[in-house]
Motif scaffolding. Structure first.
Motif, PDB file in Angstrom:
ATOM      1  N   GLU A  97      34.900  28.751  39.048  1.00  0.00           N
ATOM      2  CA  GLU A  97      34.141  28.836  40.303  1.00  0.00           C
ATOM      3  C   GLU A  97      35.050  29.242  41.454  1.00  0.00           C
ATOM      4  O   GLU A  97      34.668  30.051  42.312  1.00  0.00           O
ATOM      5  N   TYR A  98      36.272  28.704  41.465  1.00  0.00           N
ATOM      6  CA  TYR A  98      37.221  29.061  42.522  1.00  0.00           C
ATOM      7  C   TYR A  98      37.745  30.478  42.350  1.00  0.00           C
ATOM      8  O   TYR A  98      37.777  31.266  43.310  1.00  0.00           O
ATOM      9  N   LEU A  99      38.156  30.845  41.149  1.00  0.00           N
ATOM     10  CA  LEU A  99      38.764  32.146  40.903  1.00  0.00           C
ATOM     11  C   LEU A  99      37.842  33.302  41.267  1.00  0.00           C
ATOM     12  O   LEU A  99      38.289  34.338  41.765  1.00  0.00           O
ATOM     13  N   PHE A 100      36.546  33.138  41.003  1.00  0.00           N
ATOM     14  CA  PHE A 100      35.593  34.218  41.258  1.00  0.00           C
ATOM     15  C   PHE A 100      34.822  34.031  42.569  1.00  0.00           C
ATOM     16  O   PHE A 100      33.864  34.749  42.833  1.00  0.00           O
ATOM     17  N   SER A 101      35.267  33.076  43.370  1.00  0.00           N
ATOM     18  CA  SER A 101      34.666  32.897  44.689  1.00  0.00           C
ATOM     19  C   SER A 101      35.353  33.836  45.676  1.00  0.00           C
ATOM     20  O   SER A 101      36.402  34.426  45.386  1.00  0.00           O
ATOM     21  N   ALA A 102      34.768  33.968  46.872  1.00  0.00           N
ATOM     22  CA  ALA A 102      35.372  34.812  47.904  1.00  0.00           C
ATOM     23  C   ALA A 102      36.757  34.301  48.279  1.00  0.00           C
ATOM     24  O   ALA A 102      37.700  35.088  48.449  1.00  0.00           O
ATOM     25  N   TYR A 103      36.908  32.983  48.364  1.00  0.00           N
ATOM     26  CA  TYR A 103      38.196  32.405  48.719  1.00  0.00           C
ATOM     27  C   TYR A 103      39.247  32.680  47.638  1.00  0.00           C
ATOM     28  O   TYR A 103      40.399  32.996  47.928  1.00  0.00           O
ATOM     29  N   GLY A 104      38.851  32.544  46.386  1.00  0.00           N
ATOM     30  CA  GLY A 104      39.775  32.800  45.291  1.00  0.00           C
ATOM     31  C   GLY A 104      40.229  34.248  45.259  1.00  0.00           C
ATOM     32  O   GLY A 104      41.415  34.537  45.034  1.00  0.00           O
ATOM     33  N   LEU A 105      39.309  35.188  45.492  1.00  0.00           N
ATOM     34  CA  LEU A 105      39.660  36.611  45.502  1.00  0.00           C
ATOM     35  C   LEU A 105      40.579  36.932  46.669  1.00  0.00           C
ATOM     36  O   LEU A 105      41.512  37.728  46.535  1.00  0.00           O
ATOM     37  N   VAL A 106      40.329  36.316  47.824  1.00  0.00           N
ATOM     38  CA  VAL A 106      41.205  36.530  48.978  1.00  0.00           C
ATOM     39  C   VAL A 106      42.600  36.004  48.678  1.00  0.00           C
ATOM     40  O   VAL A 106      43.609  36.678  48.955  1.00  0.00           O
ATOM     41  N   ASP A 107      42.697  34.818  48.093  1.00  0.00           N
ATOM     42  CA  ASP A 107      43.998  34.252  47.733  1.00  0.00           C
ATOM     43  C   ASP A 107      44.745  35.155  46.749  1.00  0.00           C
ATOM     44  O   ASP A 107      45.969  35.314  46.836  1.00  0.00           O
ATOM     45  N   PHE A 108      44.003  35.756  45.821  1.00  0.00           N
ATOM     46  CA  PHE A 108      44.624  36.617  44.822  1.00  0.00           C
ATOM     47  C   PHE A 108      45.122  37.923  45.439  1.00  0.00           C
ATOM     48  O   PHE A 108      46.287  38.305  45.279  1.00  0.00           O
ATOM     49  N   PHE A 109      44.246  38.613  46.175  1.00  0.00           N
ATOM     50  CA  PHE A 109      44.603  39.928  46.708  1.00  0.00           C
ATOM     51  C   PHE A 109      45.582  39.841  47.877  1.00  0.00           C
ATOM     52  O   PHE A 109      46.181  40.858  48.247  1.00  0.00           O
ATOM     53  N   SER A 110      45.748  38.673  48.464  1.00  0.00           N
ATOM     54  CA  SER A 110      46.721  38.549  49.546  1.00  0.00           C
ATOM     55  C   SER A 110      48.146  38.384  49.022  1.00  0.00           C
ATOM     56  O   SER A 110      49.105  38.489  49.781  1.00  0.00           O
ATOM     57  N   THR A 111      48.294  38.123  47.732  1.00  0.00           N
ATOM     58  CA  THR A 111      49.639  37.958  47.152  1.00  0.00           C
ATOM     59  C   THR A 111      49.990  39.030  46.125  1.00  0.00           C
ATOM     60  O   THR A 111      51.164  39.334  45.934  1.00  0.00           O
ATOM     61  N   VAL A 112      48.978  39.612  45.475  1.00  0.00           N
ATOM     62  CA  VAL A 112      49.257  40.532  44.369  1.00  0.00           C
ATOM     63  C   VAL A 112      50.040  41.773  44.788  1.00  0.00           C
ATOM     64  O   VAL A 112      50.826  42.297  43.982  1.00  0.00           O
ATOM     65  N   PRO A 113      49.899  42.329  46.027  1.00  0.00           N
ATOM     66  CA  PRO A 113      50.697  43.514  46.377  1.00  0.00           C
ATOM     67  C   PRO A 113      52.198  43.290  46.247  1.00  0.00           C
ATOM     68  O   PRO A 113      52.931  44.205  45.858  1.00  0.00           O
ATOM     69  N   PHE A 114      52.667  42.097  46.559  1.00  0.00           N
ATOM     70  CA  PHE A 114      54.101  41.809  46.455  1.00  0.00           C
ATOM     71  C   PHE A 114      54.574  41.963  45.008  1.00  0.00           C
ATOM     72  O   PHE A 114      55.618  42.584  44.742  1.00  0.00           O
ATOM     73  N   TYR A 115      53.805  41.417  44.071  1.00  0.00           N
ATOM     74  CA  TYR A 115      54.204  41.487  42.669  1.00  0.00           C
ATOM     75  C   TYR A 115      54.048  42.900  42.103  1.00  0.00           C
ATOM     76  O   TYR A 115      54.813  43.302  41.220  1.00  0.00           O
ATOM     77  N   LEU A 116      53.094  43.661  42.624  1.00  0.00           N
ATOM     78  CA  LEU A 116      52.967  45.055  42.200  1.00  0.00           C
ATOM     79  C   LEU A 116      54.171  45.873  42.654  1.00  0.00           C
ATOM     80  O   LEU A 116      54.621  46.778  41.949  1.00  0.00           O
TER      81      LEU A 116
END
Length: 305
Positions: A97-116
């Motif tokens: 529920e968290y991972l696919f929520s708006a908050y979870g997606l924001v948390d994911f996409f706000s950090t993933v550019p660094f690892y890319l």
């Protein structure tokens, strides 16, 4: 095992605000301040002079921020199994529920550019780096304004659909007219109806479509289009304002119903008090609003209403 379970539960309470205490409030303030500092750093980094002078600082600040946000993201995934603690519930129910929520997606996409950037060091990832600005949406977790706005728009979707239909009809009509009237005079500017639609959309959004009409009728049509843009903006603004006000009133009414239910037996348990505090935090209500509602409920109850 019991200690592990207690730690996980406490972590969930702090991160989710399930128990609005000092630790949860401190965590909210820390994350909010870090998010605001990140947005300011991203803006300043885009200025060439600042980027050249403080490149090292920006890099290490982003490194620390990504570390904090990554730990927060991982802790949320780990602890959100406690959202549905019943024995028959899967521990991944709350996590999914968290991972696919708006908050979870924001948390994911706000950090993933660094690892890319670490995985593809030679690639031009400037667009992905701008995803860091999505960190500002992390603040919406601690303020209900955006949620209220979305709920208001959802509640008035019929009115918005009507306004969008009116906009589509106006676009088709006025674009066709300007193509017929100005197309022969300015064939490079209005070579087709789709090109005229582009002019109409620019006129509606900015008030000027970057084109001056050369015919008298075309001038009148532009004036009418600009008046229509003002009218549509007024309609949409009125719909949003009315819907938002109604949403705030519904929120206060729901809170009042909860207070009446809690005070029905004249006994307020610790669990009920935590529930009311959580609702207050969720709805972004001030202590003055809460006290006024509680006073009104007590007055009504004393009057036998």
């Amino acid at each position: 095992m019991r200690t592990y379970k207690a730690i996980k539960r406490r972590t969930f309470e702090i991160l989710d605000g399930a128990v609005p205490d000092k630790a949860s409030h401190t965590c909210e303030i820390f994350i909010a301040v870090l998010v605001i500092a990140n947005v300011i750093a991203i803006i300043l980094e885009s200025v060439h002079q600042f980027h050249e002078a403080y490149e090292g600082f920006f890099h290490y600040f982003d490194l620390v921020s990504v570390g904090v946000f990554s730990v927060e993201f991982a802790l949320r995934i780990w602890s959100y199994s406690e959202k549905y603690p019943a024995d028959n519930d899967s521990p991944w129910k709350g996590r999914k529920e968290y991972l696919f929520s708006a908050y979870g997606l924001v948390d994911f996409f706000s950090t993933v550019p660094f690892y890319l950037q670490l995985l593809f060091p030679g690639a031009d990832l400037r667009v992905l780096r701008m995803f860091r600005l999505m960190r500002i949406f992390k603040l919406s977790r601690y303020n209900s304004a955006m949620e209220d706005m979305l709920e208001a728009v959802k509640a008035e979707r019929d009115s918005f659909s009507s306004a969008m239909f009116l906009l589509f009809i106006s676009c088709l009509l006025f674009s066709s007219l300007i193509y017929i009237i100005e197309g022969h005079e300015q064939p490079d500017v209005f070579p087709s109806i789709p090109a005229a639609m582009h002019w109409f959309i620019l006129t509606i959004i900015s008030g000027w479509g970057n084109v001056d009409p050369v015919t008298f009728v075309g001038t009148i049509l532009v004036v009418v289009t600009q008046v229509l843009a003002i009218a549509l903006a007024a309609i949409l603004t009125g719909v949003v304002a009315t819907a938002y006000t109604a949403q705030v009133q519904r929120r206060e009414t729901f809170y009042e119903m909860e207070v009446r239910e809690v005070l029905a037996d004249d006994i307020v348990t610790e669990e009920e008090e935590r529930k009311l505090k959580k609702l207050q935090a969720k709805y972004g209500m001030s202590n003055e609003q809460v006290e006024a509602i509680a006073k009104q409920v007590k007055a009504d109850k004393a009057a036998g209403r």
